[in-house]
Design a protein around this motif. Structure first.
Motif, PDB file in Angstrom:
ATOM      1  N   THR A 251     -12.693   3.248  -5.646  1.00  0.00           N
ATOM      2  CA  THR A 251     -11.607   3.711  -6.516  1.00  0.00           C
ATOM      3  C   THR A 251     -10.528   2.634  -6.576  1.00  0.00           C
ATOM      4  N   HIS A 252     -10.278   1.988  -5.430  1.00  0.00           N
ATOM      5  CA  HIS A 252      -9.396   0.825  -5.324  1.00  0.00           C
ATOM      6  C   HIS A 252      -9.646   0.231  -3.949  1.00  0.00           C
ATOM      7  N   LEU A 253      -8.980  -0.845  -3.580  1.00  0.00           N
ATOM      8  CA  LEU A 253      -9.394  -1.595  -2.384  1.00  0.00           C
ATOM      9  C   LEU A 253      -8.425  -1.476  -1.210  1.00  0.00           C
ATOM     10  N   PHE A 255      -6.986  -0.299   2.397  1.00  0.00           N
ATOM     11  CA  PHE A 255      -7.807  -0.274   3.615  1.00  0.00           C
ATOM     12  C   PHE A 255      -8.361   1.100   3.974  1.00  0.00           C
ATOM     13  N   ASP A 256      -7.665   2.176   3.561  1.00  0.00           N
ATOM     14  CA  ASP A 256      -8.162   3.516   3.905  1.00  0.00           C
ATOM     15  C   ASP A 256      -9.288   3.959   2.962  1.00  0.00           C
ATOM     16  N   HIS A 257      -9.642   3.109   1.998  1.00  0.00           N
ATOM     17  CA  HIS A 257     -10.724   3.401   1.056  1.00  0.00           C
ATOM     18  C   HIS A 257     -11.855   2.385   1.178  1.00  0.00           C
ATOM     19  N   ALA A 258     -11.484   1.118   1.432  1.00  0.00           N
ATOM     20  CA  ALA A 258     -12.468   0.021   1.427  1.00  0.00           C
ATOM     21  C   ALA A 258     -12.777  -0.508   2.820  1.00  0.00           C
ATOM     22  N   ALA A 355      -8.947  10.505  -5.654  1.00  0.00           N
ATOM     23  CA  ALA A 355      -8.474   9.384  -4.819  1.00  0.00           C
ATOM     24  C   ALA A 355      -6.956   9.459  -4.625  1.00  0.00           C
ATOM     25  N   ASP A 356      -6.234   8.377  -4.895  1.00  0.00           N
ATOM     26  CA  ASP A 356      -4.796   8.366  -4.641  1.00  0.00           C
ATOM     27  C   ASP A 356      -3.965   8.758  -5.865  1.00  0.00           C
ATOM     28  N   LEU A 357      -4.607   9.299  -6.907  1.00  0.00           N
ATOM     29  CA  LEU A 357      -3.830   9.890  -8.006  1.00  0.00           C
ATOM     30  C   LEU A 357      -3.184  11.185  -7.506  1.00  0.00           C
ATOM     31  N   GLU A 400      -9.269  13.252  -1.534  1.00  0.00           N
ATOM     32  CA  GLU A 400      -9.696  12.260  -0.538  1.00  0.00           C
ATOM     33  C   GLU A 400      -8.893  12.352   0.759  1.00  0.00           C
ATOM     34  N   HIS A 401      -7.596  12.706   0.671  1.00  0.00           N
ATOM     35  CA  HIS A 401      -6.742  12.617   1.866  1.00  0.00           C
ATOM     36  C   HIS A 401      -6.241  13.948   2.401  1.00  0.00           C
ATOM     37  N   ASP A 402      -6.539  15.066   1.745  1.00  0.00           N
ATOM     38  CA  ASP A 402      -6.006  16.343   2.245  1.00  0.00           C
ATOM     39  C   ASP A 402      -6.658  16.657   3.605  1.00  0.00           C
TER      40      ASP A 402
HETATM   41 ZN   LIG Z   1      -5.331   6.222   0.112  1.00  0.00          ZN
END
Ligand SMILES: [Zn+2]
Ligand SMILES: [Zn+2]
Length: 422
Positions: A251-253, A255-258, A355-357, A400-402
């Motif tokens: 979704t983007h790069l 660190f908590d995703h990639a 993701a982070d939206l 993604e983060h809940d």
């Molecule tokens: Zn994030």
């Protein structure tokens, strides 16, 4: 172990005289009294900044406070230190030979758990440990969840919990509002999960991969990382290993995703973690990540993505498009200029990985936008568009983060948005 002063307990024999001093003369705010039946006391809490004074009045002649007053007279009774995990704290102290009054925590005021340490082990001071109910109010969920979307299977995976500053997570929203939905710890951090997504259809696709295992102790401490359960466990639960993944989509790069895109091999070299996979990244995001500036530098760690290009497994895409049958990406911008969300659509049904939206269900309201976002007005516009569409199509939303809600459907009651967990 971290212990924060929560309050100082003071035994009071004449409550009117005590209030005349603490409330009237000192001018402290004193809450209405609270009965603590188990201790047979009435507690008057006087606010003195982050810690408080607790004026303890006995309600029965045989209460611990009554016995204390009979023996020592009014005065300092105990101090209370707040800890995050009271059972772990008790085990830690016991292992160091500290004498405990309570080996097991018991219920205290306001739903907290408490336990006393014997004064003989604490320089003559009665010390109470407390685990505030805040750390239990918020449900946390480390399990995976499987859904069927037409011909496709969608699984919310898990790569651990971490913590970020609560203020930064909610931007302009004041703490009294956000802390009700996401209680802060003693360093003002809130609990977040990392939930990459697995899509099984024509191919086996992983979307984002969590933090991974390359970071050092200091990093793990700062971000309160808890990866006792992580991505390998989650994949194993679905019957898969790293070798089974065909496509990894970002979704983007950040660190908590990639972070989980790469791993360090025994020789210390960083290499792609999914040996058979092609990695699909949006070109603009790749450019930003490989040319960071002072504002976004802390989020882009080169070891997470540069080795993909070196290994020849990187595929850059320029626009919104279908990545495999039933899976398409849509750029939202906002959080990063090329941040994208992912739609899974099959058989007339839809799911969206946001993701982070909308990182957690607490971020559904328009103005609840992360302070981290580079272009918050773009986040706002993309979120409004997304929510309207998701309500109209009854889209399953994957967060993604809940820390507690991996997936759910949106509801709007006269502008008041909520999630019905799935
Ligand atoms: Zn994030
Ligand atoms: Zn991010």
């Amino acid at each position: 172990m971290r212990a924060i002063l929560d309050h100082v307990g003071i035994a009071v024999s004449d409550v009117r005289a005590a209030l005349a001093f603490f409330r009237d003369a000192l001018g402290l705010d004193v809450d209405p009294p609270e009965e603590v039946a188990s201790q047979r006391v009435r507690a008057h809490v006087a606010h003195t900044g982050p810690a408080a004074l607790e004026l303890l009045e006995s309600t029965s002649a045989d209460s611990p406070i009554a016995r204390f007053l009979a023996k020592r007279g009014p005065g300092l009774h105990h101090i209370t230190l707040r800890v995050e995990d009271i059972r772990a704290a008790l085990a830690h102290l016991k292992a160091r030979g500290v004498r405990l009054v309570d080996e097991e925590p018991r219920p205290g005021a306001e739903g907290a758990l408490v336990a006393f340490i014997h004064p003989s082990s604490a320089n003559g001071v009665l010390v109470e440990l407390k685990q505030a109910s805040g750390s239990r109010l918020q449900a946390s969920d480390s399990s995976i969840h499987r859904f069927t979307i037409g011909d496709l299977e969608v699984v919310t995976l898990f790569d651990g919990f971490f913590r970020l500053d609560g203020g930064a997570m909610f931007g302009v929203v004041p703490k009294p509002l956000w802390s009700r939905k996401a209680p802060a710890d003693d360093r003002n951090r809130i609990l977040l999960a990392m939930r990459p997504i697995l899509v099984r259809g024509a191919r086996t696709m992983l979307i984002d991969a969590g933090l991974g295992d390359k970071e050092n102790e200091k990093f793990l401490e700062i971000y309160g990382v808890d990866r006792r359960r992580h991505l390998d466990h989650a994949l194993a639960e679905v019957g898969l290993s790293a070798e089974d993944v065909d496509v990894v989509l970002a979704t983007h790069l950040h660190f908590d995703h990639a972070g989980g895109f790469t791993t360090r091999d025994p020789s210390g070299r960083v290499r792609p973690r999914f040996p058979r996979a092609q990695y699909v990244v949006r070109r603009g995001e790749w450019e930003d990540a490989t040319h960071p500036n002072m504002r976004n530098r802390a989020s882009y760690l080169a070891d997470n993505f540069v080795p993909l290009a070196d290994a020849g497994v990187l595929q850059l895409v320029d626009e919104d498009r279908t990545i495999m049958p039933g899976v398409r990406v849509q750029r939202t911008g906002g959080h990063t200029p090329h941040h994208q969300i992912v739609f899974v659509e099959s058989g007339g049904r839809s799911a969206a990985f946001v993701a982070d939206l909308i990182p957690t269900a607490a971020h559904l309201a328009d103005a609840w936008i992360m302070g981290y976002d580079l272009n918050p007005l773009d986040t706002l516009a993309a979120k409004q568009r997304f929510v309207k569409d998701a309500l109209a199509r009854d889209t399953l939303v994957l967060f993604e983060h809940d820390p507690g809600v991996a997936a759910g459907r949106l509801r709007d009651d006269g502008g008041n948005r909520s999630v019905i967990p799935a």
